[in-house]
Design a protein around this motif. Structure first.
Motif, PDB file in Angstrom:
ATOM      1  N   SER A   1       0.843  -1.182   0.000  1.00  0.00           N
ATOM      2  CA  SER A   1       0.000   0.000   0.000  1.00  0.00           C
ATOM      3  C   SER A   1       0.877   1.229   0.000  1.00  0.00           C
TER       4      SER A   1
ATOM      5  N   SER B   1      -2.976   7.914 -10.435  1.00  0.00           N
ATOM      6  CA  SER B   1      -3.899   8.947  -9.949  1.00  0.00           C
ATOM      7  C   SER B   1      -5.302   8.374  -9.757  1.00  0.00           C
ATOM      8  N   TYR B   2      -5.708   7.514 -10.681  1.00  0.00           N
ATOM      9  CA  TYR B   2      -7.027   6.882 -10.540  1.00  0.00           C
ATOM     10  C   TYR B   2      -7.073   6.012  -9.287  1.00  0.00           C
ATOM     11  N   VAL B   3      -6.035   5.211  -9.064  1.00  0.00           N
ATOM     12  CA  VAL B   3      -6.000   4.345  -7.887  1.00  0.00           C
ATOM     13  C   VAL B   3      -6.023   5.181  -6.609  1.00  0.00           C
TER      14      VAL B   3
ATOM     15  N   THR C   1      -7.289   8.185  -6.243  1.00  0.00           N
ATOM     16  CA  THR C   1      -8.627   8.754  -6.096  1.00  0.00           C
ATOM     17  C   THR C   1      -9.607   7.710  -5.570  1.00  0.00           C
ATOM     18  N   TYR C   2      -9.497   6.497  -6.062  1.00  0.00           N
ATOM     19  CA  TYR C   2     -10.377   5.431  -5.600  1.00  0.00           C
ATOM     20  C   TYR C   2     -10.124   5.108  -4.129  1.00  0.00           C
ATOM     21  N   ARG C   3      -8.864   5.103  -3.735  1.00  0.00           N
ATOM     22  CA  ARG C   3      -8.550   4.846  -2.319  1.00  0.00           C
ATOM     23  C   ARG C   3      -9.099   5.951  -1.426  1.00  0.00           C
ATOM     24  N   ARG C   4      -8.957   7.205  -1.874  1.00  0.00           N
ATOM     25  CA  ARG C   4      -9.516   8.305  -1.066  1.00  0.00           C
ATOM     26  C   ARG C   4     -11.029   8.192  -0.969  1.00  0.00           C
ATOM     27  N   TYR C   5     -11.653   7.776  -2.066  1.00  0.00           N
ATOM     28  CA  TYR C   5     -13.099   7.607  -2.048  1.00  0.00           C
ATOM     29  C   TYR C   5     -13.501   6.527  -1.044  1.00  0.00           C
ATOM     30  N   LEU C   6     -12.763   5.400  -1.038  1.00  0.00           N
ATOM     31  CA  LEU C   6     -13.080   4.339  -0.088  1.00  0.00           C
ATOM     32  C   LEU C   6     -12.889   4.802   1.344  1.00  0.00           C
ATOM     33  N   ARG C   7     -11.812   5.575   1.582  1.00  0.00           N
ATOM     34  CA  ARG C   7     -11.602   6.082   2.943  1.00  0.00           C
ATOM     35  C   ARG C   7     -12.739   7.002   3.354  1.00  0.00           C
TER      36      ARG C   7
END
Length: 456
Positions: free
Chosen positions: A2, A200-202, A204-210
């Motif tokens: 991670s 950048s996409y990954v 953004t997706y991680r921030r969305y999940l958080r």
């Protein structure tokens, strides 16, 4: 691996980190490999070994099969540069831009040493570009990717020109310098810009999940707070119900016990009868408490299914019990009886019960008048007692006002008008008016006015 050393707790219904990632994190933590730099050093070591194996297979088997030959010195130079390039990945998260710059800087001599037709590229550029996309803002990451593309393309252009001028290509003439440069430019853009966009996409997706986990956690906490508030309200309601039942019966038992105590020497038979009444009243108290607790728990098995629910129809029995305790109670019923909503029926009964208990405690011996009037659009109830005929027994100040608060809350619950306070004659009056038809019956609010200080 991670891109952050900490982990975010998984919220209910929100997917957490992949199971394999959690498994690796647990194993690395147990092995003592914690922190970004330590884990990146381990990753760099593994990729260094992997790069060495890939480059060895490339120059030993793949290149000869494609008709490309390289001198031993050039082969080992390229392998050394690519493995050293992989070792630079230990900086990928502590210094992502510096790591990308060093990787690109090493990539330029690798390009110069390889033929234009088969430009060699290690694993490090892919990892470095992806890491920059994950960790840095999109604009900064794209600028870094553009710079990497420009530097590599410049190196390719210089190498191709040198190879063309010195006839550097091996295995026959290759494509023109411009075509080779354009082809490498497209490859560099695909690698650096593409992996930066993917990173950048990954991210953004991680921030969305958080964010989803945080919001889900907040929703769970809000629900728990609501449940705790509901439990507190239910406990308060249970306390009021138990107070009404216990105060009514126990106050009568106290009065009867005092009378039996006075008669035990002068009239033993009357004292014995009083003790028998106390015993029966105690049994009735236990039955009523068991009924209340069973109803509030929602467990019918805890209460007697045949026990009547208290209501206005039981006011006669309530008044008769009060008279047996020596209180002069007058009950006046006016108007044609009609049913009221069950919750209002119970609330009115409990208000009368509490008022009679208060009159017995605070105005012993005073006449009490209970008036129940069924009017066209409302039901009114008033319990009024006169001035006490003897001094009331002292009581704990910590219990003052509980009964009056409970009556007021019951009136609010059924949308009734509630008034309580001293009378001009020195007594006390409690009045409740419940709307039963029309707009008044659908009223949801309530007005409660207390004249004077709370005395009950």
């Amino acid at each position: 691996m991670s891109d952050h050393s900490g982990t975010v707790p998984d919220a209910v219904g929100v997917p957490g980190p992949p199971r394999l990632t959690r498994w690796f994190d647990e194993r690395l933590t147990r092995a003592g490999v914690t922190g970004r730099f330590a884990r990146d050093c381990l990753l760099a070591a593994l990729l260094t070994v992997l790069t060495f194996l890939v480059m060895t297979l490339l120059f030993r088997f793949v290149a000869p099969a494609e008709g490309l030959t390289f001198g031993p010195a050039r082969v080992w130079s390229v392998i050394a540069l690519c493995t050293g390039q992989a070792m630079l990945l230990c900086l990928r998260r502590v210094r992502p831009l510096l790591c990308l710059a060093l990787v690109v800087g090493v990539q330029v001599p690798v390009i110069v040493l390889s033929v234009p037709e088969a430009t060699v590229r290690g694993i490090a550029p892919f990892v470095a570009a992806y890491t920059v996309g994950v960790l840095l803002p999109v604009r900064t990451a794209l600028l870094a990717a553009g710079a990497a593309v420009a530097v590599e393309t410049s190196g390719v252009a210089v190498a191709v020109r040198a190879a063309d001028a010195a006839d550097f290509a091996v295995g026959g003439p290759g494509p023109g310098p411009l075509a080779t440069t354009v082809g490498h430019l497209a490859t560099s853009v695909l690698i650096y810009v593409g992996l930066v966009v993917l990173g950048s996409y990954v991210a953004t997706y991680r921030r969305y999940l958080r964010l989803v986990r945080v919001r889900a956690d907040e929703a769970v906490r809000a629900q728990q707070a609501t449940v705790r508030a509901a439990i507190g309200a239910e406990r308060a309601r249970m306390a009021r119900e138990l107070h009404d039942v216990a105060a009514h019966h126990l106050s009568g038992m106290v009065v009867q016990a005092a009378a039996a105590e006075r008669l035990i020497d002068s009239d033993p038979s009357a004292a014995k009868a009083g003790v028998g009444w106390i015993r029966s009243q105690g049994k009735e108290t236990l039955d009523n408490l068991r009924l209340v607790v069973g109803v509030l728990r929602g467990r019918p098995g805890d209460s007697d299914g045949n026990a009547p629910v208290p209501g206005l129809a039981m006011l006669d029995d309530l008044v008769r019990d009060a008279r047996q305790l020596g209180s002069p109670v007058e009950f006046v019923r006016d108007g044609q009886h009609r049913d009221v909503p069950p919750i209002a029926d119970v609330a009115l009964f409990r208000i009368v019960q509490e008022s009679l208990s208060n009159a017995r405690q605070h105005a012993p011996g005073a006449p009490v008048r209970v008036e129940l009037r069924f009017l066209p659009r409302k039901v009114s109830l008033e319990v009024r007692n006169d001035r006490p005929t003897r001094r009331p027994e002292p009581r704990s100040s910590s219990t003052g006002g509980v009964g009056l608060v409970g009556m007021r809350e019951r009136a609010n619950l059924i949308g009734a008008q509630f008034t309580a306070g001293p009378t001009t004659a020195g007594g006390w009056s409690v009045a409740v008016t419940v709307p039963t038809t029309g707009d008044d019956a659908r009223a949801t609010g309530a007005t409660a006015t207390v004249n004077g200080d709370d005395q009950r």
